[in-house]
Scaffold this active site. Structure first.
Site, PDB file in Angstrom:
ATOM      1  N   ASN A 155       0.803  -1.238   0.000  1.00 12.98           N
ATOM      2  CA  ASN A 155       0.000   0.000   0.000  1.00 12.98           C
ATOM      3  C   ASN A 155       0.827   1.274   0.000  1.00 12.98           C
ATOM      4  O   ASN A 155       0.356   2.305  -0.471  1.00 12.98           O
ATOM      5  CB  ASN A 155      -1.019  -0.028   1.151  1.00 12.98           C
ATOM      6  CG  ASN A 155      -0.360  -0.111   2.505  1.00 12.98           C
ATOM      7  OD1 ASN A 155       0.732  -0.644   2.648  1.00 12.98           O
ATOM      8  ND2 ASN A 155      -1.018   0.418   3.501  1.00 12.98           N
ATOM      9  N   LYS A 178      12.126  -8.117   0.539  1.00  8.35           N
ATOM     10  CA  LYS A 178      11.152  -8.756  -0.344  1.00  8.35           C
ATOM     11  C   LYS A 178       9.908  -7.875  -0.414  1.00  8.35           C
ATOM     12  O   LYS A 178       9.081  -7.855   0.498  1.00  8.35           O
ATOM     13  CB  LYS A 178      10.744 -10.142   0.181  1.00  8.35           C
ATOM     14  CG  LYS A 178       9.933 -10.894  -0.874  1.00  8.35           C
ATOM     15  CD  LYS A 178       9.114 -12.037  -0.312  1.00  8.35           C
ATOM     16  CE  LYS A 178       7.806 -11.596   0.246  1.00  8.35           C
ATOM     17  NZ  LYS A 178       6.906 -10.953  -0.723  1.00  8.35           N
ATOM     18  N   PRO A 179       9.751  -7.141  -1.515  1.00  9.73           N
ATOM     19  CA  PRO A 179       8.541  -6.329  -1.666  1.00  9.73           C
ATOM     20  C   PRO A 179       7.315  -7.212  -1.922  1.00  9.73           C
ATOM     21  O   PRO A 179       7.438  -8.389  -2.250  1.00  9.73           O
ATOM     22  CB  PRO A 179       8.828  -5.468  -2.899  1.00  9.73           C
ATOM     23  CG  PRO A 179      10.300  -5.609  -3.161  1.00  9.73           C
ATOM     24  CD  PRO A 179      10.683  -6.959  -2.633  1.00  9.73           C
ATOM     25  N   GLU A 251       4.860  -4.488  12.131  1.00  5.49           N
ATOM     26  CA  GLU A 251       3.920  -3.375  11.950  1.00  5.49           C
ATOM     27  C   GLU A 251       2.687  -3.956  11.267  1.00  5.49           C
ATOM     28  O   GLU A 251       2.707  -4.210  10.071  1.00  5.49           O
ATOM     29  CB  GLU A 251       4.540  -2.282  11.066  1.00  5.49           C
ATOM     30  CG  GLU A 251       5.807  -1.664  11.617  1.00  5.49           C
ATOM     31  CD  GLU A 251       5.552  -0.622  12.693  1.00  5.49           C
ATOM     32  OE1 GLU A 251       4.365  -0.338  12.989  1.00  5.49           O
ATOM     33  OE2 GLU A 251       6.520  -0.093  13.234  1.00  5.49           O
ATOM     34  N   CYS A 286      -2.751   1.725   6.813  1.00  3.05           N
ATOM     35  CA  CYS A 286      -2.850   1.102   8.140  1.00  3.05           C
ATOM     36  C   CYS A 286      -3.362   2.085   9.178  1.00  3.05           C
ATOM     37  O   CYS A 286      -4.123   1.727  10.055  1.00  3.05           O
ATOM     38  CB  CYS A 286      -1.492   0.556   8.555  1.00  3.05           C
ATOM     39  SG  CYS A 286      -0.206   1.814   8.630  1.00  3.05           S
ATOM     40  N   LYS A 460      -0.789  -4.066  21.301  1.00  9.57           N
ATOM     41  CA  LYS A 460      -1.724  -5.188  21.192  1.00  9.57           C
ATOM     42  C   LYS A 460      -1.475  -5.942  19.864  1.00  9.57           C
ATOM     43  O   LYS A 460      -0.323  -6.110  19.464  1.00  9.57           O
ATOM     44  CB  LYS A 460      -3.164  -4.689  21.364  1.00  9.57           C
ATOM     45  CG  LYS A 460      -3.364  -3.940  22.697  1.00  9.57           C
ATOM     46  CD  LYS A 460      -4.814  -3.851  23.117  1.00  9.57           C
ATOM     47  CE  LYS A 460      -5.566  -2.767  22.422  1.00  9.57           C
ATOM     48  NZ  LYS A 460      -6.936  -2.584  22.971  1.00  9.57           N
ATOM     49  N   GLU A 467       9.027   2.596  14.134  1.00  9.92           N
ATOM     50  CA  GLU A 467       9.674   3.189  12.966  1.00  9.92           C
ATOM     51  C   GLU A 467       9.635   4.708  13.149  1.00  9.92           C
ATOM     52  O   GLU A 467       8.818   5.216  13.922  1.00  9.92           O
ATOM     53  CB  GLU A 467       8.962   2.746  11.679  1.00  9.92           C
ATOM     54  CG  GLU A 467       9.127   1.226  11.502  1.00  9.92           C
ATOM     55  CD  GLU A 467       8.651   0.648  10.182  1.00  9.92           C
ATOM     56  OE1 GLU A 467       7.623   1.109   9.676  1.00  9.92           O
ATOM     57  OE2 GLU A 467       9.322  -0.278   9.681  1.00  9.92           O
TER      58      GLU A 467
HETATM   59  P1  NAD Z   1       0.223  -9.275   3.703  1.00 14.01           P
HETATM   60  O1  NAD Z   1       0.422  -9.702   5.107  1.00 14.01           O
HETATM   61  O2  NAD Z   1      -0.713 -10.037   2.836  1.00 14.01           O
HETATM   62  O3  NAD Z   1       1.611  -9.277   2.907  1.00 14.01           O
HETATM   63  C1  NAD Z   1       2.735  -8.572   3.378  1.00 14.01           C
HETATM   64  C2  NAD Z   1       3.999  -9.225   2.859  1.00 14.01           C
HETATM   65  O4  NAD Z   1       4.156 -10.512   3.453  1.00 14.01           O
HETATM   66  C3  NAD Z   1       4.030  -9.439   1.354  1.00 14.01           C
HETATM   67  O5  NAD Z   1       5.323  -9.112   0.887  1.00 14.01           O
HETATM   68  C4  NAD Z   1       3.753 -10.933   1.231  1.00 14.01           C
HETATM   69  O6  NAD Z   1       4.258 -11.483   0.043  1.00 14.01           O
HETATM   70  C5  NAD Z   1       4.495 -11.463   2.439  1.00 14.01           C
HETATM   71  N1  NAD Z   1       4.074 -12.796   2.916  1.00 14.01           N
HETATM   72  C6  NAD Z   1       2.889 -13.416   2.761  1.00 14.01           C
HETATM   73  N2  NAD Z   1       2.884 -14.608   3.400  1.00 14.01           N
HETATM   74  C7  NAD Z   1       4.104 -14.740   3.983  1.00 14.01           C
HETATM   75  C8  NAD Z   1       4.710 -15.739   4.794  1.00 14.01           C
HETATM   76  N3  NAD Z   1       4.053 -16.860   5.143  1.00 14.01           N
HETATM   77  N4  NAD Z   1       5.970 -15.554   5.230  1.00 14.01           N
HETATM   78  C9  NAD Z   1       6.640 -14.423   4.921  1.00 14.01           C
HETATM   79  N5  NAD Z   1       6.120 -13.435   4.141  1.00 14.01           N
HETATM   80  C10 NAD Z   1       4.867 -13.590   3.676  1.00 14.01           C
HETATM   81  O7  NAD Z   1      -0.198  -7.737   3.804  1.00 14.01           O
HETATM   82  P2  NAD Z   1      -0.636  -6.745   2.632  1.00 14.01           P
HETATM   83  O8  NAD Z   1      -1.981  -7.140   2.117  1.00 14.01           O
HETATM   84  O9  NAD Z   1       0.472  -6.603   1.663  1.00 14.01           O
HETATM   85  O10 NAD Z   1      -0.758  -5.358   3.457  1.00 14.01           O
HETATM   86  C11 NAD Z   1      -1.927  -4.961   4.088  1.00 14.01           C
HETATM   87  C12 NAD Z   1      -1.807  -5.058   5.596  1.00 14.01           C
HETATM   88  O11 NAD Z   1      -0.621  -4.366   6.039  1.00 14.01           O
HETATM   89  C13 NAD Z   1      -2.954  -4.370   6.312  1.00 14.01           C
HETATM   90  O12 NAD Z   1      -3.388  -5.153   7.407  1.00 14.01           O
HETATM   91  C14 NAD Z   1      -2.341  -3.067   6.816  1.00 14.01           C
HETATM   92  O13 NAD Z   1      -2.982  -2.499   7.907  1.00 14.01           O
HETATM   93  C15 NAD Z   1      -0.952  -3.505   7.140  1.00 14.01           C
HETATM   94  N6  NAD Z   1      -0.049  -2.343   7.179  1.00 14.01           N
HETATM   95  C16 NAD Z   1       0.482  -1.963   8.403  1.00 14.01           C
HETATM   96  C17 NAD Z   1       1.302  -0.831   8.481  1.00 14.01           C
HETATM   97  C18 NAD Z   1       1.917  -0.396   9.795  1.00 14.01           C
HETATM   98  O14 NAD Z   1       2.821   0.444   9.780  1.00 14.01           O
HETATM   99  N7  NAD Z   1       1.493  -0.926  10.931  1.00 14.01           N
HETATM  100  C19 NAD Z   1       1.580  -0.092   7.325  1.00 14.01           C
HETATM  101  C20 NAD Z   1       1.006  -0.502   6.119  1.00 14.01           C
HETATM  102  C21 NAD Z   1       0.207  -1.638   6.054  1.00 14.01           C
END
Ligand code: NAD
Length: 505
Positions: A155, A178-179, A251, A286, A460, A467
């Site tokens: 995002n 890894k993006p 995060e 987020c 929680k 960060e």
């Molecule tokens: P996601 O958890 O689906 O994916 C995030 C990353 O994890 C991707 O690169 C994905 O390929 C990787 N991934 C997936 N399965 C994995 C595994 N088993 N092991 C290791 N890596 C794996 O999240 P998303 O859909 O990309 O992002 C949305 C979520 O991120 C929302 O819940 C959002 O709130 C959260 N987010 C949090 C913050 C924050 O700062 N707290 C900021 C932005 C987004």
């Protein structure tokens, strides 16, 4: 319509080399899903292991370099990022659907954060506290962890990678990033610009999904993992990292409450901030305001002002058009999920108000767009209130007392952000202190309330670790204490070592 640019093909980056994959990840434009924006070369477990090995080999020399050497390299990299903003912003816009001004802003902000990290790290990197007194000699060193891996979401792909890469590199760690496969293109180009300014192997990028992520968060040579993403992925990463007891920054998602007190200033500018708090990046943020609690005495006034201002400022259309403020969602699944959440709210008795203007009806039908909506009359346990919607919709509900709204805001198992809106600063801060969140904005919410110096992160089930600010740098350093008690110094009368220190003469 102008001709779409040619699809780009982005290799991985390992040891300073552009590395081809075992396949290609295709990224289509969420605005026009028929259009292929580009391909990222996809890795597998073996390629991920190779990237970790390369980072592991490069790290000691990078850590041994002077802090000034690392700072100079990263400041030069920040200048290089500034130079590619105009070229990469359209690519980010087309792979993600984020509006073009925000894409430019995100890449520019990434360069700004890189400079801030270099500045905030001054005095921390290589810091040594040395004590030599009657109790003995002690040295406390702050050292890098070693190899840090970063697994990031789609995002805000560039800034969420930089929030890990900048502090990890300045402190002497080497990295593999890894993006997300949903937005791998522009971020890899930005990381390439940084990698070109540091020794080969210090910054590596591999592409892929869970298989590659699993290696990067489990390999024994990885010393720390930084993850931003969803809760269930975070839990899987925690379990995997537990095998080798890796420290983590996690995060995760949020369900931020925005609390509007009865004395809040609700002029047009404030209401516009509140609207953007929920709708930037089509609500896929987020720290978006995800449930709005307003004092009952101001409910009607807020709903009227909110819909009026939202109709002015929310323009749904092609994110490449500078007039657009709400682009499509990232993919069909996300669009369908949020659409069902809104439908479910109506079935439970809530009413829906459409917000904003549609600039191009035909386009809206083509891409993964969802009309922004306000949800009125929802209950706290309805999914639209109780879960992270992560899309262009927001519920507004009324409250009567401060104690009540604090309890309702804190009832969530998530604790990322929150906000308090009041004309009385002291009152706002006092209420903010009662909220179970990692960050509380006052009189704003979301991006406009962030500061480079302000540590951000969750409590929680929104995760842990911070960060931004010096806290964001310290995540990537660990202390190493070297201690010689006086009695064991050569030539002194050494004790047996059986007593607790300090208890025997
Ligand atoms: P996601 O958890 O689906 O994916 C995030 C990353 O994890 C991707 O690169 C994905 O390929 C990787 N991934 C997936 N399965 C994995 C595994 N088993 N092991 C290791 N890596 C794996 O999240 P998303 O859909 O990309 O992002 C949305 C979520 O991120 C929302 O819940 C959002 O709130 C959260 N987010 C949090 C913050 C924050 O700062 N707290 C900021 C932005 C987004």
């Amino acid at each position: 319509m102008t001709e779409a640019p040619e699809a780009v093909e982005i290799p991985m980056l390992i040891g300073g080399d552009a590395v081809p994959g075992i396949g290609l990840i295709e990224r289509r434009n969420p605005t026009r899903p028929d259009e292929i924006v580009g391909f990222a070369h996809e890795g597998d477990a073996a390629i991920a292991e190779q990237a970790v090995a390369v980072a592991h080999a490069a790290q000691p020399e990078w850590a041994a370099a002077s802090p000034q050497f690392r700072a100079d390299a990263l400041l030069a990299a920040a200048d290089a990022i500034d130079e590619v903003v105009d070229e990469l912003a359209p690519l980010l816009c087309r792979e993600l659907g984020k509006v073009i001004a925000d894409c430019r802003g995100e890449i520019g902000f990434a360069a700004a954060y890189l400079r801030a990290a270099v500045r905030d790290a001054e005095g921390l990197v290589g810091a040594r506290e040395v004590v030599d007194d009657e109790h003995g000699r002690m040295e406390i060193r702050r050292v890098p962890h070693g190899v840090v891996t970063a697994v990031t979401p789609w995002n805000a792909p560039v800034i969420l990678a930089l929030l890990k890469v900048a502090p990890a590199l300045i402190t002497g760690n080497a990295m593999v990033v890894k993006p997300s496969p949903l937005a791998p293109l522009a971020v890899t180009r930005v990381l390439g610009a940084i990698a070109a300014h540091v020794p080969d192997g210090v910054l590596n990028v591999v592409h892929g999904g869970a298989e590659v992520g699993h290696v990067l968060t489990g390999d024994p040579r990885v010393a720390k993992v930084a993850f931003t993403g969803g809760l269930t992925t975070g839990q899987a990463i925690m379990r995997n990292a537990a095998q080798t007891v890796k420290p983590l920054v996690l995060e995760l998602g949020g369900n931020d409450a925005a609390i509007i007190l009865e004395d809040a200033l609700l002029d047009d500018a404030a209401v516009e901030r509140l609207v953007h708090a929920s709708f930037i990046t089509s609500g896929q943020v987020c720290m978006a305001a995800k449930r709005i609690y307003v004092h009952r005495s101001r409910l009607m006034e807020l709903v009227e002002a909110y819909t009026r201002i939202a109709d002015e400022v929310l323009v749904v259309g092609d994110p490449m058009d500078p007039a657009t403020t709400v682009g499509p969602m990232v993919n069909r699944e996300s669009r369908d999920r949020v659409q069902s959440l809104v439908l479910d709210a109506t079935e439970r008795g809530a009413s829906i108000v459409n917000l904003g203007r549609i600039a191009d009806e035909a386009l809206i039908g083509e891409g993964w767009f969802l009309r922004p909506t306000l949800v009125l009359g929802a209950r706290d346990d309805d999914p639209i209130m109780a879960t992270e919607q992560f899309g262009p919709t927001v519920p507004i509900v009324a409250f009567d007392t401060e104690d009540e709204v604090v309890a309702r805001a804190n009832a969530s198992e998530l604790g990322l952000g929150s906000s308090v809106w009041s004309a009385d600063e002291e009152r706002a801060f006092a209420l903010a202190r009662r909220l179970e969140a990692g960050f509380t904005f006052i009189n704003t919410h979301n991006r406009s309330g962030m500061a480079l110096r302000a540590p951000f992160g969750g409590r929680k089930q929104s995760g842990f670790g911070r960060e931004y600010g010096t806290a964001g740098i310290e995540e990537y350093l660990v202390t190493h204490t070297i201690n010689l008690p006086t009695s064991f110094r050569a030539g002194n009368a050494a004790g047996s070592g059986a007593a607790y220190p300090g208890t025997s003469a």
